[in-house]
Scaffold this active site. Structure first.
Site, PDB file in Angstrom:
ATOM      1  N   GLY A  10       0.883  -1.390  -0.047  1.00 21.15           N
ATOM      2  CA  GLY A  10       0.042  -0.131   0.133  1.00 21.15           C
ATOM      3  C   GLY A  10       0.912   1.365   0.045  1.00 21.15           C
ATOM      4  O   GLY A  10       2.037   1.116   0.030  1.00 21.15           O
ATOM      5  N   SER A  14      -0.239   4.142   5.057  1.00 25.89           N
ATOM      6  CA  SER A  14      -1.256   3.187   5.093  1.00 25.89           C
ATOM      7  C   SER A  14      -1.502   2.252   6.043  1.00 25.89           C
ATOM      8  O   SER A  14      -2.463   1.443   6.357  1.00 25.89           O
ATOM      9  CB  SER A  14      -1.425   2.514   3.571  1.00 25.89           C
ATOM     10  OG  SER A  14      -0.266   1.828   3.483  1.00 25.89           O
ATOM     11  N   ASP A  89      10.879  -4.884   6.908  1.00 26.21           N
ATOM     12  CA  ASP A  89      10.003  -3.598   6.766  1.00 26.21           C
ATOM     13  C   ASP A  89      10.829  -3.014   5.417  1.00 26.21           C
ATOM     14  O   ASP A  89      11.891  -3.145   5.242  1.00 26.21           O
ATOM     15  CB  ASP A  89      10.051  -2.430   8.086  1.00 26.21           C
ATOM     16  CG  ASP A  89       8.841  -1.691   7.894  1.00 26.21           C
ATOM     17  OD1 ASP A  89       7.941  -1.914   6.850  1.00 26.21           O
ATOM     18  OD2 ASP A  89       8.856  -0.541   8.593  1.00 26.21           O
ATOM     19  N   GLU A  90       9.967  -1.963   4.655  1.00 27.18           N
ATOM     20  CA  GLU A  90      10.533  -1.296   3.707  1.00 27.18           C
ATOM     21  C   GLU A  90      11.078  -2.340   2.555  1.00 27.18           C
ATOM     22  O   GLU A  90      12.238  -2.142   2.032  1.00 27.18           O
ATOM     23  CB  GLU A  90      11.581  -0.243   3.979  1.00 27.18           C
ATOM     24  CG  GLU A  90      11.202   0.536   5.248  1.00 27.18           C
ATOM     25  CD  GLU A  90      10.120   1.781   4.439  1.00 27.18           C
ATOM     26  OE1 GLU A  90       9.932   1.858   3.335  1.00 27.18           O
ATOM     27  OE2 GLU A  90       9.407   2.449   5.258  1.00 27.18           O
ATOM     28  N   ALA A  91      10.461  -3.339   2.526  1.00 27.44           N
ATOM     29  CA  ALA A  91      10.888  -4.575   1.694  1.00 27.44           C
ATOM     30  C   ALA A  91      10.940  -4.069   0.159  1.00 27.44           C
ATOM     31  O   ALA A  91      12.041  -4.652  -0.564  1.00 27.44           O
ATOM     32  CB  ALA A  91       9.794  -5.675   1.773  1.00 27.44           C
TER      33      ALA A  91
HETATM   34  P1  ADP Z   1       3.182   3.036   6.537  1.00 29.43           P
HETATM   35  O1  ADP Z   1       4.170   2.060   7.159  1.00 29.43           O
HETATM   36  O2  ADP Z   1       2.223   2.166   5.507  1.00 29.43           O
HETATM   37  O3  ADP Z   1       4.113   4.069   6.008  1.00 29.43           O
HETATM   38  P2  ADP Z   1       2.626   3.783   9.150  1.00 29.43           P
HETATM   39  O4  ADP Z   1       2.213   2.380   9.828  1.00 29.43           O
HETATM   40  O5  ADP Z   1       3.781   3.981   9.592  1.00 29.43           O
HETATM   41  O6  ADP Z   1       2.305   3.596   7.553  1.00 29.43           O
HETATM   42  O7  ADP Z   1       1.696   4.822   9.541  1.00 29.43           O
HETATM   43  C1  ADP Z   1       0.216   4.695   9.707  1.00 29.43           C
HETATM   44  C2  ADP Z   1      -0.426   5.847  10.438  1.00 29.43           C
HETATM   45  O8  ADP Z   1      -0.164   7.094   9.770  1.00 29.43           O
HETATM   46  C3  ADP Z   1      -1.935   5.930  10.655  1.00 29.43           C
HETATM   47  O9  ADP Z   1      -2.203   5.205  11.612  1.00 29.43           O
HETATM   48  C4  ADP Z   1      -2.010   7.231  10.934  1.00 29.43           C
HETATM   49  O10 ADP Z   1      -1.814   7.527  12.299  1.00 29.43           O
HETATM   50  C5  ADP Z   1      -0.853   8.180  10.448  1.00 29.43           C
HETATM   51  N1  ADP Z   1      -1.609   8.870   9.063  1.00 29.43           N
HETATM   52  C6  ADP Z   1      -0.919  10.099   8.699  1.00 29.43           C
HETATM   53  N2  ADP Z   1      -1.541  10.496   7.523  1.00 29.43           N
HETATM   54  C7  ADP Z   1      -2.488   9.626   7.173  1.00 29.43           C
HETATM   55  C8  ADP Z   1      -3.309   9.664   5.971  1.00 29.43           C
HETATM   56  N3  ADP Z   1      -3.375  10.314   5.086  1.00 29.43           N
HETATM   57  N4  ADP Z   1      -4.095   8.476   6.073  1.00 29.43           N
HETATM   58  C9  ADP Z   1      -3.997   7.480   6.916  1.00 29.43           C
HETATM   59  N5  ADP Z   1      -3.104   7.525   7.910  1.00 29.43           N
HETATM   60  C10 ADP Z   1      -2.140   8.574   8.358  1.00 29.43           C
HETATM   61 MG    MG Z   2       6.264   1.964   6.910  1.00 25.04          MG
END
Ligand code: ADP
Ligand code: MG
Ligand code: ZN
Length: 193
Positions: A10, A14, A89-91
């Site tokens: 995603g 996300s 992570d960051e695969a």
């Molecule tokens: P990823 O690893 O996919 O980048 P994270 O798990 O690090 O995502 O972060 C998810 C969290 O980011 C959500 O639970 C929320 O708190 C935060 N967040 C910030 N901006 C958004 C957005 N536009 N939509 C959904 N979550 C967001």
């Molecule tokens: Mg991440």
């Protein structure tokens, strides 16, 4: 624990890292062994190995610190024999060789692997080894974010680069990237060209 490959993908923000941490925590509660790896490409590693929701390893209160490895570095030999879950992570940053390493862990060493990564880069192109990992996965999770432009809930499947050049890999955070739904991403990408 059944040895299988789970791939979480995603756009940015996300919840991929959140889900990784959730699974790591649950595995730990079950008295199973866990090891986490993150590529050195992601310069936010270690102290910054946090999900965007702010969960970090101190908050987890479990003795897990991710090992930072080069994206092309073999890592199977660094995994202890009592490990049940290997989390990456960051695969998307890993070299193609990561696919065979993961399959070896699952088939030969009977471990489960959880890999979280961006399925597409900021231009919408399949990212690194993610297409192959998704094809090999026994379980696929495709997460969505809130679109940063139109605010539609769970609509964002794309990652738009706000700041930066044209390199595929440029590590950044909220100031550099935003999750967008496809129509908003098409608009944003067109304007930028
Ligand atoms: P990823 O690893 O996919 O980048 P994270 O798990 O690090 O995502 O972060 C998810 C969290 O980011 C959500 O639970 C929320 O708190 C935060 N967040 C910030 N901006 C958004 C957005 N536009 N939509 C959904 N979550 C967001
Ligand atoms: Mg991440
Ligand atoms: Zn939108």
């Amino acid at each position: 624990m059944l040895a299988k490959l789970t791939v979480a993908c995603g756009p940015m923000f996300s919840g991929k890292t959140e889900e990784l941490l959730r699974r790591v925590r649950r595995t730990f509660y079950a008295d199973l062994g866990v090891q986490i790896f993150t590529p050195s490409t992601d310069t936010r590693h270690l102290d910054r190995f946090v999900s965007h929701a702010g969960t970090d390893f101190a908050a987890l209160q479990v003795p897990f610190v991710p090992s930072v490895i080069r994206p092309d570095e073999p890592f199977a030999h660094r995994i202890r024999s009592n490990v049940d879950l290997v989390a990456l992570d960051e695969a998307q940053f890993f070299a193609p060789s990561v696919v065979d390493e993961i399959l070896h862990l699952i088939h030969v060493r009977k471990m489960s692997v959880f890999a979280a990564g961006l399925d597409r880069d900021y231009l919408g192109r399949p990212f690194g080894p993610m297409p192959a990992l998704l094809a090999h996965a026994d379980e696929v999770l495709k997460f969505t974010a809130v679109c940063a432009r139109c605010r539609q809930l769970d609509a964002a499947t794309m990652t738009h680069r706000i700041n930066g050049g044209a390199e595929q890999i440029q590590v950044g955070g909220q100031a550099d990237y935003e999750p967008l739904c496809r129509p908003c991403w098409v608009d944003a990408t067109r304007t930028a060209r």
